[in-house]
Design a protein around this motif. Structure first.
Motif, PDB file in Angstrom:
ATOM      1  N   THR A  28      15.491  28.613  31.563  1.00  0.00           N
ATOM      2  CA  THR A  28      14.880  27.955  32.624  1.00  0.00           C
ATOM      3  C   THR A  28      15.599  27.375  33.623  1.00  0.00           C
ATOM      4  O   THR A  28      15.047  27.354  34.944  1.00  0.00           O
ATOM      5  N   SER A  29      16.753  27.060  33.550  1.00  0.00           N
ATOM      6  CA  SER A  29      17.764  26.693  34.648  1.00  0.00           C
ATOM      7  C   SER A  29      17.911  27.544  35.717  1.00  0.00           C
ATOM      8  O   SER A  29      18.238  27.414  36.927  1.00  0.00           O
ATOM      9  N   VAL A  30      17.756  29.053  35.468  1.00  0.00           N
ATOM     10  CA  VAL A  30      17.903  29.923  36.572  1.00  0.00           C
ATOM     11  C   VAL A  30      16.472  30.555  37.074  1.00  0.00           C
ATOM     12  O   VAL A  30      16.336  31.779  37.638  1.00  0.00           O
ATOM     13  N   ILE A  31      15.495  29.965  36.647  1.00  0.00           N
ATOM     14  CA  ILE A  31      14.143  30.486  37.118  1.00  0.00           C
ATOM     15  C   ILE A  31      13.909  30.468  38.469  1.00  0.00           C
ATOM     16  O   ILE A  31      13.274  31.487  39.094  1.00  0.00           O
ATOM     17  N   HIS A  32      14.666  29.757  39.398  1.00  0.00           N
ATOM     18  CA  HIS A  32      14.500  29.606  40.619  1.00  0.00           C
ATOM     19  C   HIS A  32      15.437  30.812  41.102  1.00  0.00           C
ATOM     20  O   HIS A  32      15.634  31.209  42.410  1.00  0.00           O
ATOM     21  N   ILE A  33      16.411  31.063  40.579  1.00  0.00           N
ATOM     22  CA  ILE A  33      17.534  32.149  40.972  1.00  0.00           C
ATOM     23  C   ILE A  33      17.004  33.658  40.605  1.00  0.00           C
ATOM     24  O   ILE A  33      16.731  34.489  41.856  1.00  0.00           O
ATOM     25  N   TYR A  34      16.802  33.841  39.372  1.00  0.00           N
ATOM     26  CA  TYR A  34      16.122  35.171  38.998  1.00  0.00           C
ATOM     27  C   TYR A  34      14.973  35.491  39.216  1.00  0.00           C
ATOM     28  O   TYR A  34      14.438  36.714  39.282  1.00  0.00           O
ATOM     29  N   GLY A  35      14.091  34.404  39.491  1.00  0.00           N
ATOM     30  CA  GLY A  35      12.679  34.377  39.508  1.00  0.00           C
ATOM     31  C   GLY A  35      12.259  34.462  40.861  1.00  0.00           C
ATOM     32  O   GLY A  35      11.179  34.740  41.314  1.00  0.00           O
ATOM     33  N   LEU A  36      12.915  34.205  42.098  1.00  0.00           N
ATOM     34  CA  LEU A  36      12.719  34.194  43.211  1.00  0.00           C
ATOM     35  C   LEU A  36      12.186  35.631  43.994  1.00  0.00           C
ATOM     36  O   LEU A  36      11.657  35.755  44.879  1.00  0.00           O
ATOM     37  N   VAL A  86      15.152  18.366  27.231  1.00  0.00           N
ATOM     38  CA  VAL A  86      13.768  18.182  26.916  1.00  0.00           C
ATOM     39  C   VAL A  86      13.167  17.860  28.380  1.00  0.00           C
ATOM     40  O   VAL A  86      12.172  18.369  28.697  1.00  0.00           O
ATOM     41  N   VAL A  87      13.596  16.742  28.828  1.00  0.00           N
ATOM     42  CA  VAL A  87      13.088  16.107  30.333  1.00  0.00           C
ATOM     43  C   VAL A  87      13.210  17.429  31.412  1.00  0.00           C
ATOM     44  O   VAL A  87      12.314  17.567  32.099  1.00  0.00           O
ATOM     45  N   GLY A  88      14.401  17.957  31.502  1.00  0.00           N
ATOM     46  CA  GLY A  88      14.720  18.881  32.616  1.00  0.00           C
ATOM     47  C   GLY A  88      13.907  19.923  32.791  1.00  0.00           C
ATOM     48  O   GLY A  88      13.594  20.429  33.701  1.00  0.00           O
ATOM     49  N   VAL A  89      13.415  20.501  31.539  1.00  0.00           N
ATOM     50  CA  VAL A  89      12.734  21.767  31.169  1.00  0.00           C
ATOM     51  C   VAL A  89      11.237  21.591  32.027  1.00  0.00           C
ATOM     52  O   VAL A  89      11.068  22.261  32.856  1.00  0.00           O
ATOM     53  N   LEU A  90      10.676  20.378  31.639  1.00  0.00           N
ATOM     54  CA  LEU A  90       9.460  20.009  32.078  1.00  0.00           C
ATOM     55  C   LEU A  90       9.514  19.830  33.681  1.00  0.00           C
ATOM     56  O   LEU A  90       8.545  20.238  34.721  1.00  0.00           O
ATOM     57  N   LEU A  91      10.793  18.979  34.074  1.00  0.00           N
ATOM     58  CA  LEU A  91      10.905  18.715  35.645  1.00  0.00           C
ATOM     59  C   LEU A  91      11.186  20.013  36.551  1.00  0.00           C
ATOM     60  O   LEU A  91      10.646  20.336  37.728  1.00  0.00           O
ATOM     61  N   THR A  92      12.009  20.995  35.827  1.00  0.00           N
ATOM     62  CA  THR A  92      12.056  22.215  36.345  1.00  0.00           C
ATOM     63  C   THR A  92      11.075  23.293  36.726  1.00  0.00           C
ATOM     64  O   THR A  92      10.942  23.885  38.059  1.00  0.00           O
ATOM     65  N   THR A  93      10.196  23.287  35.820  1.00  0.00           N
ATOM     66  CA  THR A  93       8.953  24.221  35.742  1.00  0.00           C
ATOM     67  C   THR A  93       8.025  23.783  36.652  1.00  0.00           C
ATOM     68  O   THR A  93       7.538  24.264  37.557  1.00  0.00           O
ATOM     69  N   GLY A  94       8.252  22.178  36.820  1.00  0.00           N
ATOM     70  CA  GLY A  94       7.143  21.761  37.819  1.00  0.00           C
ATOM     71  C   GLY A  94       7.360  21.847  39.084  1.00  0.00           C
ATOM     72  O   GLY A  94       6.644  21.986  40.067  1.00  0.00           O
ATOM     73  N   ALA A  95       8.574  21.545  39.369  1.00  0.00           N
ATOM     74  CA  ALA A  95       9.325  21.725  40.724  1.00  0.00           C
ATOM     75  C   ALA A  95       9.231  22.966  41.052  1.00  0.00           C
ATOM     76  O   ALA A  95       8.846  23.359  42.257  1.00  0.00           O
ATOM     77  N   PHE A  96       9.246  24.092  40.432  1.00  0.00           N
ATOM     78  CA  PHE A  96       9.148  25.576  40.652  1.00  0.00           C
ATOM     79  C   PHE A  96       7.725  25.658  41.102  1.00  0.00           C
ATOM     80  O   PHE A  96       7.362  26.545  42.094  1.00  0.00           O
ATOM     81  N   ALA A  97       6.826  25.327  40.106  1.00  0.00           N
ATOM     82  CA  ALA A  97       5.236  25.526  40.539  1.00  0.00           C
ATOM     83  C   ALA A  97       4.971  24.792  41.977  1.00  0.00           C
ATOM     84  O   ALA A  97       3.969  25.383  42.698  1.00  0.00           O
TER      85      ALA A  97
END
Length: 432
Positions: A28-36, A86-97
């Motif tokens: 999850t922490s690299v969704i914006h790196i490898y997902g971009l 727990v909180v960070g996974v929700l924040l990260t995926t929300g910010a990516f969206a």
């Protein structure tokens, strides 16, 4: 049984789901790196931007992470990693969206990436490795390897998922869908299984469960003053500056040396495949051999790979060997640094000390690709960059090989943690 008496088998029977949950968190922490990657072209075309303009947000996010790595690490030492994960996974995926709301205004684009940069702070590597470090000792190397395979999983899944979603729904809907799919997969597992020894327990802990008071190690100030720590910082910075740049520019490096784009992409895929092999193999080796020597050998592999690229020209075999060697080390570098941090400084202030090392890793990640691009723009090829990579890799390998005997190491073949007294060679860093 006390923490010191646990065997590898006992650790895995009790905590086998923790590294898996941590791996999903690390992915999850690299969704914006490898997902971009799949989004760069359609976003650039939609708004008439250059690809540099589209991707500059990634540099912003990585530098913000570097700035806050130490404070986050200190908070993890104080509060435990669970609440962050727990909180960070929700924040990260929300910010990516939220990237799907981009309108083409550059100021808004920077703002969206600023939000994403802040949202990813609670899911950086310190959080996931901290929990695993407090639960695993006899098999800590393998447990770290499985945790950090989350990045390899992300590299394999996110580009394919993003490409498929973009092809079917357009890039804006695809961003939201990718975030929703991933949080649905990762969050339940993390919520149920992610808990380190420093986290508060919802029920009384069993007698054989480690608690925060049992964690030994050097203080933060002792660690920061140690030349051992300085060598780990140097190795982290030099290594990530070059290895991330190699990965980002690998296809252009191959096409520059005569490979056609399709062939180059096929060879580049070997980097991701071998990174998984590298992570798991390194984890097993770290549990059996001295960590500094395992790391020194692993950090030399890309230097050999660069020599292969320089000598191979457009020959497939030489380029494939280079991709494999780079992949093996790409799968090993964070594992080695995390493991050596626990070996030399213990777990008492692991979050803060690893946070400092993560700063060096983040700075290297943010600046390396830009440095490689600048060298290419100046000289019209990557030859000088490849020679620079060889020099940096050799230097980082020497930094690791020069480390003294670790103070918080399990004696080979022992079922108990053998906490060795400090000696002059170890900078006085030893059991408190």
């Amino acid at each position: 049984m006390p923490i010191a008496d646990r065997t590898a088998g006992a650790e895995w029977r009790r905590y086998h789901m923790l590294p898996i949950a941590a791996a999903l968190g690390y992915a999850t922490s690299v969704i914006h790196i490898y997902g971009l990657g799949p989004y760069i072209a359609p976003i650039s075309e939609s708004f008439g931007w250059s690809r540099t303009q589209t991707t500059i947000g990634l540099t912003i996010a990585t530098l913000v992470q570097a700035l806050f790595s130490v404070p986050i690490g200190l908070l993890v030492d104080r509060l435990g990693p669970r609440v962050f994960g727990v909180v960070g996974v929700l924040l990260t995926t929300g910010a990516f969206a939220l990237l799907s709301t981009a309108t083409g205004d550059k100021t808004q684009w920077y703002f969206l990436w600023g939000l994403l940069a802040v949202a990813t702070l609670p899911v950086q590597a310190t959080i996931w490795t901290s929990a695993v470090a407090t639960r695993f000792e006899a098999s800590r190397g393998l447990a770290f390897a499985i945790t950090l395979c989350g990045a390899s999983l992300a590299a394999a899944i996110f580009p394919l998922l993003g490409t498929w979603l973009i092809g079917n729904y357009g890039w804006q809907s695809a961003v939201m869908a990718q975030a929703a799919i991933w949080v649905a997969i990762a969050f339940p597992v993390i919520l149920i299984f992610f808990r380190g020894a420093k986290d508060r327990q919802v029920r009384p802990a069993p007698a054989d469960q480690p608690v925060a008071q049992e964690l030994e190690g050097s203080s933060l100030s002792e660690g920061l003053r140690s030349s051992i720590y300085h060598r780990l910082l140097l190795a982290s910075l030099l290594f990530t500056f070059t290895i991330i740049a190699l990965v980002v520019h690998f296809v252009p490096i191959l096409t520059d040396r005569g490979a056609d784009p399709l062939k180059a992409a096929g060879i580049a895929s070997l980097v991701g495949i071998f990174s998984i092999v590298g992570r798991l193999g390194t984890g097993l080796l770290l549990d059996r051999f001295r960590g500094s020597l395992v790391g020194a050998v692993a950090f030399l592999l890309p230097a050999i790979g660069c020599l292969s690229l320089l000598l191979a020209g457009d020959e497939f075999l030489g380029q494939a060997v280079a991709a494999a060697l780079i992949g093996l080390t790409l799968g090993a570098e964070v594992d080695v640094i995390v493991y050596l941090t626990t070996q030399h400084f213990g777990l008492k202030t692991f979050g803060g000390l690893y946070g400092g090392l993560l700063t060096a890793l983040s700075i290297g990640t943010a600046t390396g690709p830009l440095g490689a691009a600048a060298i290419f723009d100046e000289f019209g090829n990557y030859t000088i960059f490849l020679w620079l990579t060889i020099a940096f890799m050799v230097a980082s390998s020497i930094a690791l090989a020069s480390l003294p005997r670790p103070a918080y190491a399990r004696r080979p073949g022992s079922r108990q943690t053998q906490i060795e007294p400090s000696d002059p060679a170890s900078d006085g860093i030893g059991p408190a």
